[in-house]
Design an enzyme around this catalytic site. Structure first.
Site, short mmCIF file in Angstrom:
data_model
loop_
_atom_site.label_atom_id
_atom_site.label_comp_id
_atom_site.label_asym_id
_atom_site.label_seq_id
_atom_site.Cartn_x
_atom_site.Cartn_y
_atom_site.Cartn_z
N ASP A 91 48.72 57.15 31.64
CA ASP A 91 49.85 58.06 31.53
C ASP A 91 49.57 59.04 30.38
O ASP A 91 48.63 58.86 29.61
CB ASP A 91 51.16 57.30 31.33
CG ASP A 91 51.19 56.45 30.07
OD1 ASP A 91 50.33 56.67 29.18
OD2 ASP A 91 52.06 55.58 29.96
N SER A 92 50.37 60.07 30.28
CA SER A 92 50.05 61.16 29.36
C SER A 92 50.49 60.90 27.93
O SER A 92 50.12 61.63 27.02
CB SER A 92 50.71 62.45 29.84
OG SER A 92 52.13 62.34 29.73
N GLY A 93 51.32 59.88 27.73
CA GLY A 93 51.90 59.64 26.41
C GLY A 93 53.28 60.24 26.28
O GLY A 93 54.02 59.94 25.33
N GLY A 94 53.65 61.10 27.22
CA GLY A 94 54.93 61.80 27.13
C GLY A 94 56.13 60.89 27.13
O GLY A 94 57.05 61.06 26.33
N PHE A 95 56.14 59.89 28.03
CA PHE A 95 57.31 59.02 28.14
C PHE A 95 57.55 58.26 26.84
O PHE A 95 58.67 58.17 26.36
CB PHE A 95 57.15 58.04 29.30
CG PHE A 95 58.32 57.12 29.47
CD1 PHE A 95 59.46 57.56 30.15
CD2 PHE A 95 58.32 55.84 28.95
CE1 PHE A 95 60.56 56.73 30.30
CE2 PHE A 95 59.41 55.00 29.09
CZ PHE A 95 60.54 55.46 29.77
N ASP A 145 54.28 65.67 30.20
CA ASP A 145 55.61 66.10 30.61
C ASP A 145 56.67 65.50 29.70
O ASP A 145 56.38 64.68 28.84
CB ASP A 145 55.88 65.71 32.06
CG ASP A 145 56.03 64.21 32.24
OD1 ASP A 145 55.43 63.44 31.45
OD2 ASP A 145 56.74 63.78 33.17
N GLN A 188 59.67 66.44 38.14
CA GLN A 188 60.85 66.08 37.35
C GLN A 188 62.09 66.72 37.97
O GLN A 188 62.00 67.36 39.01
CB GLN A 188 60.67 66.50 35.90
CG GLN A 188 59.64 65.69 35.12
CD GLN A 188 60.04 64.24 34.88
OE1 GLN A 188 61.18 63.84 35.16
NE2 GLN A 188 59.12 63.44 34.37
N GLY A 215 60.84 60.41 36.11
CA GLY A 215 62.25 60.53 35.78
C GLY A 215 63.17 59.66 36.58
O GLY A 215 64.37 59.94 36.67
N ASP A 265 53.63 51.40 39.34
CA ASP A 265 53.30 50.61 38.16
C ASP A 265 54.58 50.11 37.54
O ASP A 265 55.63 50.73 37.70
CB ASP A 265 52.53 51.44 37.11
CG ASP A 265 53.50 52.29 36.27
OD1 ASP A 265 53.86 51.86 35.16
OD2 ASP A 265 53.92 53.36 36.75
N HIS A 334 50.64 34.40 38.02
CA HIS A 334 51.39 34.24 39.27
C HIS A 334 52.14 35.52 39.62
O HIS A 334 52.12 35.98 40.77
CB HIS A 334 52.37 33.08 39.19
CG HIS A 334 53.36 33.08 40.32
ND1 HIS A 334 53.06 32.57 41.57
CD2 HIS A 334 54.63 33.58 40.42
CE1 HIS A 334 54.09 32.76 42.38
NE2 HIS A 334 55.06 33.36 41.70
#
Length: 374
Positions: A91-95, A145, A188, A215, A265, A334
């Site tokens: 992921d881009s790090g944005g979240f 984003d 988004q 989002g 994910d 599991h």
């Protein structure tokens, strides 16, 4: 475009496909276990591969803080660093940056934030995110984003989405295109249909190897999420993979596959493994509950993971009561295997034109619930 995606079969909106990357093929629909800091918590990479996982998710924000992208690059990239020879999406790090609302400042250029680890200041922009993900050697790079919260005003979502689209264009320009690697744009617009449409049009104009739906799964609930998914995937190119970020529960995934999503994910299977929760075809159970204390059955009949093939509910209940690390390891294995078995079942049903039957059986079993031992 350097990633190849082939659609082998469809059933309604659902798609059976193959995504070809530098480090191997990903069969879709696919679930990506989350390896935030270069590890899927409580599992060795070799064990993750045995669950059937074909791709992992890495986290740009956490890896840039510790150990740092330069060190990972020096060690030969994230694949070699963590001993995972299959594809990786980062992921881009944005979240993560956006979630640090008290520790960051957003401008058109990017985001200045303080590390949650030591308070050190960092700056993350589309260009910097692309540079870091390149150093990590991600097969799939995500555009930088901003993810808005829920609920959120229309104007706030509109302004944020349009900035994210400008960032998407900068991300694409900064991405180093090479064979077997690709970049995904992120749609988004929160729960507003016209903003989702505007976002999709902007992303298609830029052109990406794949498209994510961002989002969602931010507190809006499944009903509202499915309302958005009834139209959002259809706004994206039909010949490219579609990735629903951060989703979710097994029934979320099944519902999203029916609506045309290819990749997922979520931290849920691993996080649940650390909190005594186990996923089975009859729903979730809490292994700490007293009714499992003398239960000689496996966690789930028919599951081929080490927990179910070698140990009883009574034993794993005992380990949890004693706070033994082995309980977390076995439950996590599991749960990840359950998710991969779910994806394998969906793919098999698609290939055999039996998707509706598979989905009907899935929901029927979930409604039955876990049956206590006699």
């Amino acid at each position: 475009m350097a990633l190849e995606f082939e659609i082998l079969k469809t059933s309604g909106k659902s798609r059976l496909g193959k995504l070809h990357t530098k480090h191997g093929v990903v069969n879709t629909p696919a679930f990506m276990p989350v390896g935030t800091c270069g590890t899927v918590k409580a599992m060795m990479p070799e064990s993750v591969a045995q669950t059937g996982a074909e791709i992992l998710l890495g986290n740009t924000y956490h890896l840039m803080l510790r150990p740092g992208a330069d060190l990972v690059e020096k060690m030969g990239g994230l694949h070699k660093f963590m001993n995972w020879d299959k594809p990786i999406l980062t992921d881009s790090g944005g979240f993560q940056v956006m979630s640090l609302s008290a520790l960051r400042k957003i401008t058109e250029e990017g985001v200045t934030f303080k590390s949650h680890v030591d308070g050190k200041k960092f700056f993350l922009s589309p260009e910097e995110s692309m540079k870091i993900q390149h150093k990590l050697d991600s097969d799939i790079t995500m555009a930088f984003d901003e993810c808005t919260p829920y609920p959120c005003t229309y104007k706030r979502c509109q302004d944020s989405m349009r900035m994210s689209m400008r960032w998407a264009e900068r991300s694409k320009k900064a991405f180093v295109d090479r064979e077997g690697y690709g970049i995904f744009g992120i749609q988004q617009g929160n729960v507003f249909k016209d903003l989702r449409e505007e976002s999709a049009l902007a992303l298609k104009k830029i052109g990406f190897d794949g498209y994510a739906i961002g989002g969602l799964a931010i507190g809006e609930g499944q009903e509202k999420m499915f309302e958005v998914l009834d139209y959002a995937p259809d706004m994206l190119p039909k010949d490219k993979p579609r990735y629903l970020m951060g989703v979710g529960r097994p029934d979320d995934i099944v519902g999203a596959v029916l609506r045309g999503v290819d990749m997922f994910d979520c931290v849920m299977p691993t996080r649940s493994g650390r909190t005594s929760q186990a996923f089975t075809k009859y729903g979730t159970i809490n292994i700490r509950n007293a009714r499992h204390r003398e239960d000689p059955r496996p966690l789930e009949e028919g599951c081929d993971c080490p927990l179910c093939t070698h140990y009883t509910r009574a034993y794993i209940h005992h380990l949890q009561k004693c706070n033994e690390v082995l309980a977390v390891m076995l439950l996590t294995w599991h749960n990840v295997r359950y998710y991969e078995r779910l994806m394998q079942g969906l793919r098999k049903a698609l290939s055999e034109d039996k998707l509706q039957d598979y989905v009907a059986e899935f929901y029927a079993n979930q409604q039955k619930g876990d049956i206590p031992a006699l």
